[in-house]
Design a protein around this motif. Structure first.
Motif, short mmCIF file in Angstrom:
data_model
loop_
_atom_site.label_atom_id
_atom_site.label_comp_id
_atom_site.label_asym_id
_atom_site.label_seq_id
_atom_site.Cartn_x
_atom_site.Cartn_y
_atom_site.Cartn_z
N ALA A 66 -2.99 7.87 0.70
CA ALA A 66 -2.95 8.36 2.07
C ALA A 66 -3.71 9.67 2.18
O ALA A 66 -3.62 10.55 1.32
N ASN A 67 -4.46 9.82 3.27
CA ASN A 67 -5.27 11.03 3.47
C ASN A 67 -4.42 12.27 3.59
O ASN A 67 -4.76 13.34 3.07
N ARG A 68 -3.30 12.17 4.32
CA ARG A 68 -2.50 13.34 4.63
C ARG A 68 -1.46 13.66 3.56
O ARG A 68 -0.92 14.75 3.52
N ASN A 69 -1.15 12.69 2.73
CA ASN A 69 -0.09 12.88 1.75
C ASN A 69 -0.58 12.48 0.37
O ASN A 69 -0.49 11.31 -0.02
N GLU A 70 -1.09 13.46 -0.36
CA GLU A 70 -1.55 13.18 -1.71
C GLU A 70 -0.38 12.76 -2.56
O GLU A 70 0.71 13.33 -2.50
N GLY A 71 -0.60 11.72 -3.36
CA GLY A 71 0.48 11.19 -4.18
C GLY A 71 1.20 10.02 -3.54
O GLY A 71 2.06 9.40 -4.16
N GLU B 136 0.33 -9.81 5.85
CA GLU B 136 -0.37 -9.31 7.04
C GLU B 136 0.24 -8.02 7.59
O GLU B 136 -0.47 -7.11 7.99
N ASN B 137 1.57 -7.94 7.57
CA ASN B 137 2.24 -6.78 8.17
C ASN B 137 3.14 -6.03 7.20
O ASN B 137 4.10 -5.39 7.60
N THR B 138 2.82 -6.11 5.91
CA THR B 138 3.62 -5.39 4.91
C THR B 138 2.72 -4.72 3.89
O THR B 138 1.57 -5.13 3.69
N ALA B 139 3.25 -3.69 3.23
CA ALA B 139 2.51 -3.00 2.18
C ALA B 139 3.48 -2.56 1.10
O ALA B 139 4.63 -2.22 1.38
N PHE B 140 3.00 -2.60 -0.15
CA PHE B 140 3.80 -2.09 -1.27
C PHE B 140 3.48 -0.61 -1.42
O PHE B 140 2.32 -0.20 -1.38
N ILE B 141 4.53 0.19 -1.56
CA ILE B 141 4.41 1.65 -1.55
C ILE B 141 4.77 2.22 -2.92
O ILE B 141 5.77 1.81 -3.52
N ILE B 142 3.97 3.17 -3.41
CA ILE B 142 4.34 3.95 -4.59
C ILE B 142 4.04 5.41 -4.27
O ILE B 142 2.89 5.77 -3.98
N ASN B 143 5.07 6.25 -4.30
CA ASN B 143 4.90 7.69 -4.07
C ASN B 143 5.24 8.43 -5.36
O ASN B 143 6.32 8.25 -5.92
N LEU B 144 4.30 9.28 -5.81
CA LEU B 144 4.48 10.03 -7.04
C LEU B 144 4.74 11.50 -6.72
O LEU B 144 4.08 12.08 -5.86
N THR C 267 -0.21 -1.36 15.63
CA THR C 267 -1.12 -0.47 14.91
C THR C 267 -1.99 -1.27 13.97
O THR C 267 -1.65 -2.39 13.57
N ASP C 268 -3.12 -0.69 13.62
CA ASP C 268 -3.93 -1.23 12.54
C ASP C 268 -3.28 -0.76 11.25
O ASP C 268 -3.40 0.41 10.87
N GLY C 269 -2.55 -1.65 10.61
CA GLY C 269 -1.71 -1.26 9.49
C GLY C 269 -2.43 -0.49 8.40
O GLY C 269 -1.98 0.55 7.96
N GLU C 270 -3.57 -1.00 7.97
CA GLU C 270 -4.28 -0.35 6.87
C GLU C 270 -4.73 1.04 7.27
O GLU C 270 -4.64 1.99 6.50
N GLU C 271 -5.21 1.17 8.50
CA GLU C 271 -5.66 2.48 8.98
C GLU C 271 -4.48 3.44 9.10
O GLU C 271 -4.58 4.62 8.76
N TRP C 272 -3.34 2.93 9.57
CA TRP C 272 -2.15 3.77 9.72
C TRP C 272 -1.68 4.29 8.37
O TRP C 272 -1.40 5.46 8.20
N PHE C 273 -1.60 3.39 7.37
CA PHE C 273 -1.16 3.80 6.05
C PHE C 273 -2.18 4.72 5.39
O PHE C 273 -1.81 5.65 4.67
N ALA C 274 -3.48 4.46 5.62
CA ALA C 274 -4.51 5.31 5.03
C ALA C 274 -4.38 6.74 5.52
O ALA C 274 -4.69 7.70 4.81
N LYS C 275 -3.89 6.90 6.74
CA LYS C 275 -3.75 8.23 7.32
C LYS C 275 -2.45 8.91 6.86
O LYS C 275 -2.44 10.07 6.47
#
Length: 331
Positions: free
Chosen positions: A122-127, A135-143, A163-171
């Protein structure tokens, strides 16, 4: 009466409460009288805004920044926009130091491994990393690089509707409070690293083909199991459950309630204990919020079984049993 009007009246009652007014006065002293010009007639928004200011006081700058950003579309004047922008700037100044690259060799290695295996950061949250699954889900790993270990929060998040999911998560990524189905583990050494890799991989493969509805249903199952811990101790005491509130009549006029209240900004929970009229829950004689570990809000999916049991016992022994004893002595 329309639901929106009911919410507005409820918020107005909160805002006019003497305790809330004292808090609001403190906010004005700390942040400047000009914030009082924000949404002057919208009590509902003012109550929301007060909770954001409290997050800034508590140094929860990331969440406060996101909430302030969400209020921007509500601004009707340039002055309101400037006030919010100034508060956002202050939050960002506090957030930026946390965005420095992780220092430990282990954390750097994990980052490289994730990026080389199709994860995006994510751009705003390093780690904060994500990998779109369905289509509407993502696997998350936060370090998070701790002093003596790396904390790993992992799970599945449903992409917000519209929302555009990939764009939203990328931000933004998905933080540890709002990822819909989340788990936590710590990596201390090579042995725990191997175990963690196997655990995270197994969880990924177990749900990688799950739809958004299935992920949200899994979260509901977990939530139901968590709240069941409270039912085990409250039901034998004569409390009756309705949604996420347990109530026991005390003397024909008053009742004691234990309420699991979800946060307005995530699926974390507050727990409230109140004595109130049997006819009107909001006609309260007393009200307390359960506080444990110096916290009054609980990220239930990241709590261990022992922590949950401690929370239940603390609620029972410190908040519920004293009220039951007090009212039994009166009768």
């Amino acid at each position: 009466m329309k639901q929106k009007n009911v919410a507005e009246i409820f918020a107005q009652n909160i805002f006019n409460d003497s305790n809330f007014q004292e808090k609001w006065k403190q906010y004005l002293e700390k942040f400047g009288e000009d914030i009082n010009t924000l949404f002057p007639e919208k009590y509902r928004t003012k109550v929301l805004f007060a909770s954001i200011l409290q997050k800034i006081c508590d140094e929860n700058f990331e969440e406060a920044f996101g909430n302030l950003e969400g209020l921007l579309p509500s601004c009707s004047t340039e002055e309101e926009t400037k006030i919010l922008a100034r508060l956002m700037d202050e939050c960002e100044k506090k957030i930026l130091p946390k965005k420095e690259p992780q220092k430990s060799e282990r954390c750097r290695r994990y980052r490289e491994t994730l990026l080389s295996n199709g994860f995006l950061e994510a751009n705003r949250n390093e780690g904060h990393f994500f990998r779109k699954t369905m289509e509407n889900t993502a696997f998350i790993i936060n370090l998070e690089d701790e002093e003596d270990c790396v904390t790993v929060v992992y799970g599945y998040a449903a992409i917000p509707s519209g929302t555009d999911g990939e764009e939203w998560f990328a931000k933004n990524g998905a933080d540890n409070d709002t990822c819909h189905v989340r788990n936590i583990l710590c990596v201390w050494d090579e042995k725990s690293e191997t175990e963690a890799a196997e655990t995270v991989s197994a969880f990924y493969h177990q749900y990688k083909t799950a739809s958004k509805d299935e992920i949200l249903a899994l979260k509901k199952e977990r939530e139901k199991a968590f709240l069941a811990h409270f039912a085990v101790v409250l039901k034998p005491l004569g409390f009756k459950k309705k949604r996420t509130k347990w109530t026991k009549e005390l003397d024909g006029e008053r009742a004691l309630s234990f309420e699991a209240q979800k946060s307005a900004y995530s699926d974390q929970y507050y727990f409230n204990v109140s004595v109130h009229s049997v006819l009107d829950f909001y006609e309260r004689k007393s009200y307390e919020r359960v506080v444990m570990y110096d916290s009054d809000i609980y990220n239930w999916q990241l709590m261990t079984k022992e922590q949950i049991e401690n929370l239940v016992q603390c609620s029972l022994e410190k908040y519920i049993e004293p009220e039951l004893k007090k009212w039994s002595e009166k009768s």
